[in-house]
Design an enzyme around this catalytic site. Structure first.
Site, PDB file in Angstrom:
ATOM      1  N   GLU A   1      -4.819   2.187  -4.263  1.00  0.00           N
ATOM      2  CA  GLU A   1      -3.362   2.315  -4.172  1.00  0.00           C
ATOM      3  C   GLU A   1      -2.715   1.045  -3.618  1.00  0.00           C
ATOM      4  O   GLU A   1      -1.552   1.050  -3.231  1.00  0.00           O
ATOM      5  CB  GLU A   1      -2.974   3.515  -3.293  1.00  0.00           C
TER       6      GLU A   1
ATOM      7  N   HIS B   1      -5.888  14.259  -8.942  1.00  0.00           N
ATOM      8  CA  HIS B   1      -5.926  12.846  -9.327  1.00  0.00           C
ATOM      9  C   HIS B   1      -4.983  12.533 -10.488  1.00  0.00           C
ATOM     10  O   HIS B   1      -4.523  11.394 -10.619  1.00  0.00           O
ATOM     11  CB  HIS B   1      -7.356  12.447  -9.688  1.00  0.00           C
TER      12      HIS B   1
ATOM     13  N   ASN C   1      -3.600  12.708  -3.701  1.00  0.00           N
ATOM     14  CA  ASN C   1      -4.769  12.972  -4.545  1.00  0.00           C
ATOM     15  C   ASN C   1      -5.462  14.262  -4.139  1.00  0.00           C
ATOM     16  O   ASN C   1      -5.845  15.076  -4.983  1.00  0.00           O
ATOM     17  CB  ASN C   1      -5.754  11.810  -4.458  1.00  0.00           C
TER      18      ASN C   1
ATOM     19  N   ASP D   1      -2.573   9.459 -10.467  1.00  0.00           N
ATOM     20  CA  ASP D   1      -2.523   8.422 -11.511  1.00  0.00           C
ATOM     21  C   ASP D   1      -1.100   8.218 -12.021  1.00  0.00           C
ATOM     22  O   ASP D   1      -0.674   7.087 -12.287  1.00  0.00           O
ATOM     23  CB  ASP D   1      -3.451   8.791 -12.667  1.00  0.00           C
TER      24      ASP D   1
ATOM     25  N   ASP E   1       0.850  -1.188   0.000  1.00  0.00           N
ATOM     26  CA  ASP E   1       0.000   0.000   0.000  1.00  0.00           C
ATOM     27  C   ASP E   1       0.892   1.246   0.000  1.00  0.00           C
ATOM     28  O   ASP E   1       1.798   1.376   0.836  1.00  0.00           O
ATOM     29  CB  ASP E   1      -0.914   0.002   1.227  1.00  0.00           C
TER      30      ASP E   1
END
Length: 282
Positions: free
Chosen positions: A203, A173, A168, A177, A160
């Site tokens: 994630e 975002h 984010n 990404d 993680d």
């Protein structure tokens, strides 16, 4: 088609037998005509009839064998069509001539390979994450089932990215990404070619280390963790990227569910312990 349909009562499940039966009857027409003529005229010539009978039987045998051989491409085409229905690629491609059967073989081969290519493309698209281009959970499970066939042992890792939500929220975002894509590539490069990497969701990422014990998997993931934490390549702004990881043992594909829960618990402990660490399942 009319003659084909009219003869369906002859061996309805065996088309080649129907052809052979028709050929058998056609070959015996001369013999039947001679016997009928001799019976009507009363002029019997046993030697002539015997020679004609033997010649007819020999011709029948040769004709049946030849027809059977000529029908083999149709049988091959049927097998190829069955491969199309099963979504398989045709590897044994027969070479036909310029006649009708050759056109049939060429058409079936083309259709089979095009169909298999489309299925492979659709399957690959369905089993890969569209953002990172590594396997998604569906693709991961399908590959893991083959990879962990029987009671093959290994280690399951749940990874993680730390504080990903803040990235984010603060940077947008699009930057998130970009980080997911770069992290997926770095994770794939950091493990062995025999290991299986996938985006588990959000994630989170998953890794299967086949034929590996917990200590070896820990060394691999901890070395990767340290390398990513010290690198600026994945950094977002002035912030460096770190990840937390939980490891759990595997004993065949049937144990994956239990290993997932154990790795998730270990991951939770890694985050609770300050993040940027690899924790073994208890």
């Amino acid at each position: 088609m009319r003659f084909y349909q009219a003869t369906t009562f002859l061996f309805p499940r065996h088309y080649e037998w129907r052809i052979l039966t028709v050929c058998f009857g056609a070959v015996h027409v001369p013999l039947i005509a001679c016997v009928a003529f001799a019976a009507l005229s009363g002029q019997w010539h046993p030697i002539t009839l015997l020679v004609l009978l033997l010649a007819t039987l020999a011709g029948t045998a040769c004709g049946l064998a030849a027809v059977h051989g000529l029908l083999s491409p149709v049988t091959k085409a049927t097998r190829m069509l069955e491969s199309i229905q099963a979504g398989k690629r045709v590897t044994d491609i027969p070479i036909g001539g310029r006649d009708l059967v050759g056109q049939l073989l060429h058409g079936v081969t083309t259709a089979a390979n095009e169909s298999a290519a489309r299925i492979e493309k659709l399957t690959d698209a369905a089993e890969r994450d569209p953002l990172t281009r590594i396997r998604n959970r569906r693709g991961f499970l399908g590959t893991a089932e083959r990879l962990l066939d029987g009671e093959r042992s290994g280690v399951f890792a749940l990874v993680d990215i730390d504080h990903f939500k803040l990235i984010n929220d603060q940077l947008g975002h699009d930057r998130g990404d970009d980080l997911l894509t770069a992290f997926a590539a770095r994770l794939s490069e950091g493990v062995r070619r025999t290991d299986l990497v996938a985006r588990w969701g959000g994630e989170e990422f998953a890794v299967v280390f086949p034929d590996t014990d917990m200590n070896e998997a820990h060394r691999v993931m901890d070395r990767l963790r340290a390398a990513i934490a010290e690198s600026t390549a994945l950094g977002v702004g002035s912030r460096r990227v770190t990840f937390s990881c939980g490891l759990a043992p595997l004993s065949g594909f049937s144990s994956l569910g239990e290993a997932t829960r154990a790795a998730d618990t270990a991951l939770y402990r890694a985050k609770a312990g300050g993040r940027n660490r690899v924790t073994l399942a208890a």
